[in-house]
Design a protein around this motif. Structure first.
Motif, PDB file in Angstrom:
ATOM      1  N   GLY A 182       0.812  -1.202   0.000  1.00 21.99           N
ATOM      2  CA  GLY A 182       0.000   0.000   0.000  1.00 21.99           C
ATOM      3  C   GLY A 182       0.850   1.257   0.000  1.00 21.99           C
ATOM      4  O   GLY A 182       2.060   1.216  -0.245  1.00 21.99           O
ATOM      5  N   PRO A 183       0.258   2.412   0.302  1.00 21.85           N
ATOM      6  CA  PRO A 183       1.014   3.661   0.380  1.00 21.85           C
ATOM      7  C   PRO A 183       2.099   3.572   1.449  1.00 21.85           C
ATOM      8  O   PRO A 183       1.871   3.040   2.535  1.00 21.85           O
ATOM      9  N   THR A 184       3.260   4.106   1.152  1.00 23.57           N
ATOM     10  CA  THR A 184       4.372   4.003   2.097  1.00 23.57           C
ATOM     11  C   THR A 184       4.070   4.684   3.425  1.00 23.57           C
ATOM     12  O   THR A 184       4.539   4.233   4.477  1.00 23.57           O
ATOM     13  N   ASP A 185       3.286   5.766   3.395  1.00 26.44           N
ATOM     14  CA  ASP A 185       3.010   6.453   4.651  1.00 26.44           C
ATOM     15  C   ASP A 185       2.042   5.678   5.537  1.00 26.44           C
ATOM     16  O   ASP A 185       1.896   5.978   6.723  1.00 26.44           O
ATOM     17  N   LYS A 186       1.386   4.654   4.970  1.00 29.05           N
ATOM     18  CA  LYS A 186       0.514   3.800   5.770  1.00 29.05           C
ATOM     19  C   LYS A 186       1.256   2.553   6.259  1.00 29.05           C
ATOM     20  O   LYS A 186       1.006   2.064   7.361  1.00 29.05           O
ATOM     21  N   VAL A 187       2.162   2.033   5.431  1.00 31.98           N
ATOM     22  CA  VAL A 187       2.914   0.827   5.813  1.00 31.98           C
ATOM     23  C   VAL A 187       3.926   1.173   6.905  1.00 31.98           C
ATOM     24  O   VAL A 187       3.985   0.530   7.952  1.00 31.98           O
ATOM     25  N   GLY A 191       8.361   9.805   6.812  1.00 30.99           N
ATOM     26  CA  GLY A 191       8.476  11.255   6.960  1.00 30.99           C
ATOM     27  C   GLY A 191       9.154  11.883   5.752  1.00 30.99           C
ATOM     28  O   GLY A 191       9.030  11.414   4.626  1.00 30.99           O
ATOM     29  N   ASN A 192       9.889  12.943   5.996  1.00 29.86           N
ATOM     30  CA  ASN A 192      10.559  13.681   4.924  1.00 29.86           C
ATOM     31  C   ASN A 192      11.917  13.056   4.649  1.00 29.86           C
ATOM     32  O   ASN A 192      12.868  13.240   5.421  1.00 29.86           O
ATOM     33  N   LEU A 193      12.022  12.318   3.559  1.00 30.73           N
ATOM     34  CA  LEU A 193      13.271  11.615   3.259  1.00 30.73           C
ATOM     35  C   LEU A 193      14.427  12.572   2.989  1.00 30.73           C
ATOM     36  O   LEU A 193      15.571  12.284   3.347  1.00 30.73           O
TER      37      LEU A 193
END
Length: 277
Positions: A182-187, A191-193
């Motif tokens: 899924g979306p990386t911010d959900k898995v 944050g800000n890479l």
């Protein structure tokens, strides 16, 4: 730029045809990175398609997120490393084009096995240090997935690279916001890479990885920034499935093959420019 864009269109055709032909593979990230790898191999890198594993006196590239092998194989074949007809053997029995690149098959252009995620940064750093020791002024490039950065080994390597001033390395992160689950911010929200790499004392740049002009300009800028005491990181914003409207921004296309109807629709959107294999 028109020439590079034409090559990238053919590479995208290769990707969907390869994955369809094998009924397996990873089209989403491959399509998103087609512009970057086209620019790298057809303009930016000084490399020799005759291929010597030692890679002396040439720029080197390491693919860390090895599941996007379709784009890598296409670009290698189209730039002369092996016959483009071999792309038809992708993921077939006894093929040199394994689902994840490996060195056992001795496919020209493949320097490491990258089936397990998170290891490419360490290898690229080692190669870059070797070039320094050998007084070889050429560069090392690497590509990583944003989801792949969930692997902790990356951050040990990132810390090591800045501490040891590995300033002949240009590492690019495919920041498409999608991974297999899924979306990386959900898995796992990273944050800000960009800020993370800056905190580890890297020189950080950002670019739209699906704008060929911007890709070339940023790679030129990155090359000019080497040799100044810091490793270079490029945060590359891409669209998973770029170039095919029903695949774009859909993590579901991370690792599934199009059926016959979907392939036909995809190829309608991608001009054939160099000739299909």
């Amino acid at each position: 730029m028109a020439s590079l864009q034409e090559i990238a269109s053919q590479v995208r055709r290769d990707i969907v045809r390869m994955v369809h032909g094998a009924n397996s593979g990873h089209p989403g990230g491959s399509l998103g990175c087609a512009d970057f790898l086209t620019a790298l191999y057809f303009k930016e890198m000084q490399h020799d398609p005759a291929f010597n594993m030692d890679g002396i006196n040439e720029d080197l590239f390491f693919l860390s997120n090895g599941h996007i092998s379709p784009v890598f194989y296409s670009v290698l074949a189209r730039s002369g490393y092996f016959d483009v007809k071999e792309l038809a053997t992708f993921r077939k029995i006894n093929s040199r084009l394994q689902g994840h690149p490996a060195t056992h098959e001795h496919l020209p252009g493949i320097r490491i096995a990258s089936g397990s995620l998170g290891q490419g940064m360490s290898v690229a750093i080692g190669a870059a240090l070797s070039k320094k020791m050998n007084q070889d002024t050429h560069l090392v490039y690497s590509l990583h997935g944003d989801g792949e950065l969930n692997e902790g080994q990356n951050w040990e390597a990132i810390m090591f690279a800045s501490s040891h001033k590995v300033d002949n390395l240009i590492a690019t992160v495919d920041w498409n916001g999608q991974q297999i689950d899924g979306p990386t911010d959900k898995v796992m929200n990273m944050g800000n890479l960009s800020e993370k790499f800056k905190a580890f004392d890297w020189e950080v740049m950002e670019m739209n990885g699906n704008d060929m002009d911007e890709v070339v300009a940023t790679l030129d800028k990155a090359r000019a920034a080497t040799g100044k005491g810091k490793p270079i990181a490029i945060m590359m914003h891409t669209i998973m499935g770029k170039g095919i409207d029903f695949m774009e921004n859909d993590h579901g296309w991370h690792g599934i093959a199009p059926n016959d109807e979907q392939l036909a629709k995809a190829l309608e959107q991608l001009p054939e420019t160099l000739g299909d294999y």
